[in-house]
Scaffold this active site. Structure first.
Site, mmCIF file in Angstrom:
data_model
loop_
_atom_site.group_PDB
_atom_site.id
_atom_site.type_symbol
_atom_site.label_atom_id
_atom_site.label_comp_id
_atom_site.label_asym_id
_atom_site.label_seq_id
_atom_site.Cartn_x
_atom_site.Cartn_y
_atom_site.Cartn_z
ATOM 1 N N LEU A 1 -10.671 -8.263 8.006
ATOM 2 C CA LEU A 1 -9.358 -8.160 8.635
ATOM 3 C C LEU A 1 -9.381 -7.474 9.994
ATOM 4 O O LEU A 1 -8.709 -7.914 10.930
ATOM 5 C CB LEU A 1 -8.395 -7.433 7.697
ATOM 6 C CG LEU A 1 -7.655 -8.343 6.721
ATOM 7 C CD1 LEU A 1 -7.020 -7.532 5.608
ATOM 8 C CD2 LEU A 1 -6.594 -9.141 7.450
ATOM 9 N N CYS B 1 8.985 20.567 -11.242
ATOM 10 C CA CYS B 1 9.926 20.541 -10.124
ATOM 11 C C CYS B 1 10.393 21.952 -9.794
ATOM 12 O O CYS B 1 10.811 22.703 -10.686
ATOM 13 C CB CYS B 1 11.124 19.661 -10.489
ATOM 14 S SG CYS B 1 12.467 19.666 -9.267
ATOM 15 N N HIS C 1 5.820 -0.437 -2.687
ATOM 16 C CA HIS C 1 5.447 0.367 -3.853
ATOM 17 C C HIS C 1 5.592 1.865 -3.603
ATOM 18 O O HIS C 1 5.056 2.674 -4.361
ATOM 19 C CB HIS C 1 4.016 0.044 -4.283
ATOM 20 C CG HIS C 1 3.853 -1.374 -4.745
ATOM 21 N ND1 HIS C 1 2.657 -2.054 -4.678
ATOM 22 C CD2 HIS C 1 4.748 -2.243 -5.277
ATOM 23 C CE1 HIS C 1 2.824 -3.286 -5.140
ATOM 24 N NE2 HIS C 1 4.074 -3.424 -5.518
ATOM 25 N N ASN D 1 0.825 -1.205 0.000
ATOM 26 C CA ASN D 1 0.000 0.000 0.000
ATOM 27 C C ASN D 1 0.860 1.256 0.000
ATOM 28 O O ASN D 1 1.995 1.251 0.480
ATOM 29 C CB ASN D 1 -0.924 -0.003 1.217
ATOM 30 C CG ASN D 1 -1.849 -1.203 1.228
ATOM 31 O OD1 ASN D 1 -2.106 -1.811 0.198
ATOM 32 N ND2 ASN D 1 -2.332 -1.574 2.402
ATOM 33 N N VAL D 2 0.270 2.332 -0.502
ATOM 34 C CA VAL D 2 0.993 3.607 -0.579
ATOM 35 C C VAL D 2 0.354 4.646 0.339
ATOM 36 O O VAL D 2 0.629 5.841 0.223
ATOM 37 C CB VAL D 2 1.028 4.127 -2.037
ATOM 38 C CG1 VAL D 2 1.812 3.172 -2.921
ATOM 39 C CG2 VAL D 2 -0.381 4.338 -2.601
ATOM 40 N N ASP D 3 -0.507 4.183 1.280
ATOM 41 C CA ASP D 3 -1.310 5.113 2.075
ATOM 42 C C ASP D 3 -0.680 5.533 3.399
ATOM 43 O O ASP D 3 -1.183 6.439 4.068
ATOM 44 C CB ASP D 3 -2.700 4.523 2.343
ATOM 45 C CG ASP D 3 -2.658 3.112 2.932
ATOM 46 O OD1 ASP D 3 -1.762 2.821 3.748
ATOM 47 O OD2 ASP D 3 -3.538 2.294 2.572
#
Length: 302
Positions: free
Chosen positions: A278, A194, A135, A118-120
């Site tokens: 879960l 950027c 990730h 997860n990227v959270d």
């Protein structure tokens, strides 16, 4: 060489029979040295949908690929418009009972480590230290030209200033923080470059079709080597980035245990697959081990 993205998986074997018996999971954790590998399913109770479960985002949404993002300025505009809107919702998500239970296991030295697909950032927000973000993480961005890293909250501020009045209503939010918007809603959204070199900015996450950095893979392989067992939480294991560690553990003779509502690509390597929500399942295991998961979450800075 970059791999082609794997978005779906169709079982070719008889699925591993599901169970609701949490005994093997509790026994493994009781022995300690468990490596946790988590996927999008652990964050659904925090309001972030998964990719492939019932109502998963892949039924309505094709994730951005690395190839499209780097090759097409229009694709980048669509991505950043959707991601900018999605970040407002995504960034407000808070850890749920599953994340808190994992943090409790870590505090009581039952884990060899935590690897998340997860990227959270919700494992960290729950208080788990040393999480390997397989990730990457949406809380930072990287310049593809100079490599500079910067906080996502800084980019969010710049995008808001450049796109005053951008307030479309999204049809949904996805596990990668990308909101569902039409091309008309994206309009002429202005993308920020950027601040250091003017290069292309990308979230510091591994897109579909992009390889996980080799040093990160090796760190995860070392964690599998040091673990006594592997506990998969909320992942279909469709993509090789996570499945490879399941195969590694199984080949080393280490028990693989999976808690996931639906069959997974790694079931044939597992000694058990528990089909339960879960949050409730992990809380029950923690309680049974005498380490109740408290609600002492740490709120990440956005």
């Amino acid at each position: 060489m970059r791999t082609r993205p794997t978005l779906s998986w169709v079982p070719t074997e008889e699925p591993l029979p599901a169970t609701t018996d949490l005994g093997p999971v509790a026994e493994a954790l009781g022995r300690g040295g468990v490596l946790v590998l988590s996927g999008a399913g652990i964050s659904t109770e925090s309001g972030i949908p998964d990719y492939r479960g019932e109502g998963g985002s892949l039924s309505r949404h094709t994730p951005m690929t690395y190839q499209d993002f780097t090759a097409d300025a229009r694709a980048r505009r669509r991505y950043w418009a959707r991601s900018h809107l999605g970040w407002r919702t995504f960034g407000r998500a808070r850890p749920n009972a599953g994340h808190r239970a994992v943090a409790a296991f870590a505090r009581h030295d039952l884990l060899a480590g935590v690897v998340t697909q997860n990227v959270d950032g919700l494992h960290q927000a729950a208080g788990t230290a040393g999480v390997v973000e397989l990730h990457g993480g949406l809380d930072r961005v990287v310049c593809l030209s100079c490599g500079a890293l910067s906080p996502r909250r800084e980019l969010a501020r710049r995008l808001a200033e450049a796109n005053a009045g951008f307030e479309p209503v999204a049809a949904g939010i996805n596990p990668d923080g990308d909101a569902d918007l039409t091309d008309e809603q994206v309009g002429d959204f202005r993308v920020a470059a950027c601040a250091r070199c003017g290069g292309v900015l990308k979230p510091d996450v591994v897109f579909f079709g992009e390889n996980v950095p080799a040093d990160r893979v090796e760190r995860c392989r070392a964690l599998v080597d040091s673990a006594t067992s592997l506990l998969v939480l909320g992942s279909s294991l469709t993509v090789m980035s996570g499945l490879r560690f399941v195969r590694q553990a199984a080949q080393a003779g280490k028990p693989v245990l999976i808690v996931n509502r639906d069959p997974t690509r790694g079931d044939r390597h597992a000694v058990t697959r528990v089909s339960l929500p879960l949050g409730a399942a992990l809380t029950a295991v923690a309680d049974g081990l005498g380490i109740p998961a408290d609600d002492g979450t740490v709120t990440p800075a956005q």
